[in-house]
Scaffold this active site. Sequence first.
Site, PDB file in Angstrom:
ATOM      1  N   LYS A 228      -9.189   8.585 -11.161  1.00 24.53           N
ATOM      2  CA  LYS A 228      -8.466   7.330 -11.364  1.00 24.53           C
ATOM      3  C   LYS A 228      -7.418   7.573 -12.446  1.00 24.53           C
ATOM      4  O   LYS A 228      -7.756   7.823 -13.599  1.00 24.53           O
ATOM      5  CB  LYS A 228      -9.409   6.198 -11.791  1.00 24.53           C
ATOM      6  CG  LYS A 228      -8.696   4.865 -11.890  1.00 24.53           C
ATOM      7  CD  LYS A 228      -9.604   3.748 -12.352  1.00 24.53           C
ATOM      8  CE  LYS A 228      -8.873   2.423 -12.268  1.00 24.53           C
ATOM      9  NZ  LYS A 228      -7.564   2.390 -12.937  1.00 24.53           N
ATOM     10  N   ARG A 233       0.718   1.997 -10.317  1.00 22.08           N
ATOM     11  CA  ARG A 233       0.385   2.007  -8.900  1.00 22.08           C
ATOM     12  C   ARG A 233       1.637   1.623  -8.107  1.00 22.08           C
ATOM     13  O   ARG A 233       2.332   0.660  -8.445  1.00 22.08           O
ATOM     14  CB  ARG A 233      -0.732   0.986  -8.652  1.00 22.08           C
ATOM     15  CG  ARG A 233      -1.210   0.908  -7.193  1.00 22.08           C
ATOM     16  CD  ARG A 233      -2.316   1.883  -6.916  1.00 22.08           C
ATOM     17  NE  ARG A 233      -2.800   1.718  -5.552  1.00 22.08           N
ATOM     18  CZ  ARG A 233      -3.760   0.877  -5.188  1.00 22.08           C
ATOM     19  NH1 ARG A 233      -4.336   0.098  -6.101  1.00 22.08           N
ATOM     20  NH2 ARG A 233      -4.162   0.816  -3.936  1.00 22.08           N
ATOM     21  N   ARG A 248       2.591  -2.315  -8.148  1.00 17.18           N
ATOM     22  CA  ARG A 248       1.494  -3.198  -7.766  1.00 17.18           C
ATOM     23  C   ARG A 248       1.780  -4.632  -8.195  1.00 17.18           C
ATOM     24  O   ARG A 248       1.304  -5.585  -7.599  1.00 17.18           O
ATOM     25  CB  ARG A 248       0.190  -2.717  -8.397  1.00 17.18           C
ATOM     26  CG  ARG A 248      -1.002  -3.568  -7.968  1.00 17.18           C
ATOM     27  CD  ARG A 248      -2.240  -3.226  -8.755  1.00 17.18           C
ATOM     28  NE  ARG A 248      -3.049  -4.416  -8.972  1.00 17.18           N
ATOM     29  CZ  ARG A 248      -4.136  -4.435  -9.707  1.00 17.18           C
ATOM     30  NH1 ARG A 248      -4.538  -3.341 -10.325  1.00 17.18           N
ATOM     31  NH2 ARG A 248      -4.825  -5.545  -9.872  1.00 17.18           N
ATOM     32  N   GLU A 276       0.146   6.751  -7.147  1.00 19.57           N
ATOM     33  CA  GLU A 276       0.312   6.488  -8.580  1.00 19.57           C
ATOM     34  C   GLU A 276       1.555   7.211  -9.094  1.00 19.57           C
ATOM     35  O   GLU A 276       1.745   8.411  -8.842  1.00 19.57           O
ATOM     36  CB  GLU A 276      -0.916   6.984  -9.343  1.00 19.57           C
ATOM     37  CG  GLU A 276      -1.076   6.381 -10.706  1.00 19.57           C
ATOM     38  CD  GLU A 276      -1.803   5.045 -10.674  1.00 19.57           C
ATOM     39  OE1 GLU A 276      -1.878   4.390 -11.730  1.00 19.57           O
ATOM     40  OE2 GLU A 276      -2.295   4.665  -9.593  1.00 19.57           O
ATOM     41  N   LYS A 398     -14.107   1.473  -8.566  1.00 23.83           N
ATOM     42  CA  LYS A 398     -13.551   2.226  -9.699  1.00 23.83           C
ATOM     43  C   LYS A 398     -14.663   2.426 -10.730  1.00 23.83           C
ATOM     44  O   LYS A 398     -15.335   1.481 -11.138  1.00 23.83           O
ATOM     45  CB  LYS A 398     -12.350   1.502 -10.314  1.00 23.83           C
ATOM     46  CG  LYS A 398     -12.550   0.039 -10.665  1.00 23.83           C
ATOM     47  CD  LYS A 398     -11.252  -0.574 -11.154  1.00 23.83           C
ATOM     48  CE  LYS A 398     -11.431  -2.069 -11.437  1.00 23.83           C
ATOM     49  NZ  LYS A 398     -10.157  -2.704 -11.868  1.00 23.83           N
TER      50      LYS A 398
END
Length: 528
Positions: A228, A233, A248, A276, A398
């Site tokens: 992660k 994003r 995002r 990402e 996550k």
Amino acid sequence: MKRFAQLISALENTNKTLAKKELLVRYFTEANDADKLWVVALFTGKRPKRPVNSNQMREWCMQLTQTPAWLFQECYTAIGDLSETMALLVQGDGIREDKPLHVWMNEIIKLRAMDELEKQIYVVEAWLQLGQAERFVFNKLIGGSLRIGVSKNGMVNALADFAGSEKNEIMHALAGKWHPEEISFDELIAGEHVNTDLSKPYPFCLAYALDKELHELGEPQEWIAEYKWDGIRGQVIRRQDEIFIWSRGEELVTEQFPELVEEFSAWTGDFVIDGEILAVKDDEVLNFNHLQKRLNRKTISAKMMKDIPISFFAYDCLEYEAVDLRAKPMRERRDALEKLFEENQPIRTRISESIAFDNWQELVPIRENAREINSEGLMLKQLSSEYHAGRKKGDWWKWKVDPLTIDAVMIYAQRGSGRRSGHYTDYTFAVRTDGGLVTVAKAYSGLTNEEIKEVSKFVNKNATEKFGPVRTVPPKLVFEIAFEGIAYSNRHKSGVALRFPRIQRWRKEKSLEDIDHIDDVKALIHAK
């Protein structure tokens, strides 16, 4: 102006997203088109340069109200906002003529070309003809300090509801180049100045924080594990040789990453990929603080691109050659992503690494050591999962590393805004140095309502200095501060910057002697 001031007041008096949207939709239903256009402009950052500075306004207010400087300062200190202070001190006759917002904005723009005396005459006359609420908003408009508790996303939602349009189309329309003096409201929300079809992104698929034991997820071979990353994003869209990059937060950020545009322009085929945006140098992911220096800049210099190079780590393929793949299982979308990369020659992009593991326990030390490569932890995705819109519990998880923590002492406090204006809710914390204390973080979340009241009582009783709305307090209250990351920073006196600091808990059992030293804090950078 009266309707606009009522809108601002109503928005400030609620913290509910739905209520704010309803207020905006009602305004768009009732206001004229020219005023609606300016509201969209003001709420999305397209504000004219301020024609007067705060010192000029302060002087004009003191002259008009015959208020001595010491008394004006006392009023300002008590109120904590310059625009509100002046709005309260001036006693006007109330609104003589309720001019529309767009007329006021056009006059404010013309004000820049006037000399100082002409500016003073205009501002004073405006003060005298406006009511208190309208005077406050006027001060904010000409002083360039209008802050509205509505995000760009909130504005987009309201416009989409009002116009019956797709949210993404509205977002793209607002991201285009436009000015309220050069376009109509209908033209703006219809997106006539942009091509909304080619750039249209998909809603992002989001994950829940892991809230169960690993073995409860089922067989390991049914899952994919990835790092992660702590970046931005984004969705990269390539359609008909045009490139669009969405964050995002549903902002079109294409112009902020010219090196990614250059790379994907050289690729073949049409596609939409999720991933990402990261700062990567010498094959190492840099701390988010480096990436932050690249964000929201109008121009990106060659030096900045060299010092902070950008990469894109691809997670998923949502569309390939005009075919929507979101309903396909994760394993098939991954195959499409790998095929896309095989067909092209990636330089600044890579597929996010799939971590090999045979049993769940193998992931435990990998997750615990994730900070060593500036990762926040792990993502766990079911191979059979679709790319759904938003969150769907059970498909994506996550699994972040535990936050870093330090013990620090509160040295400044500031009142909150809106419903929190009656209490001190914004705090500044410090740690020890060899010679005293140094500020290390600000935080305004993590305490219960009862704890906030208790802290406010302490501030009211013990404050030693006043700096506008800020109060200096004795270093007696110790708190455990949690944060996601830490890096060296030349912009902070402490030499470090904390990522997402918040109050973990109030350490009432600890005293000033128990707080951390700045050297201990800096040691966390090397211990990641």
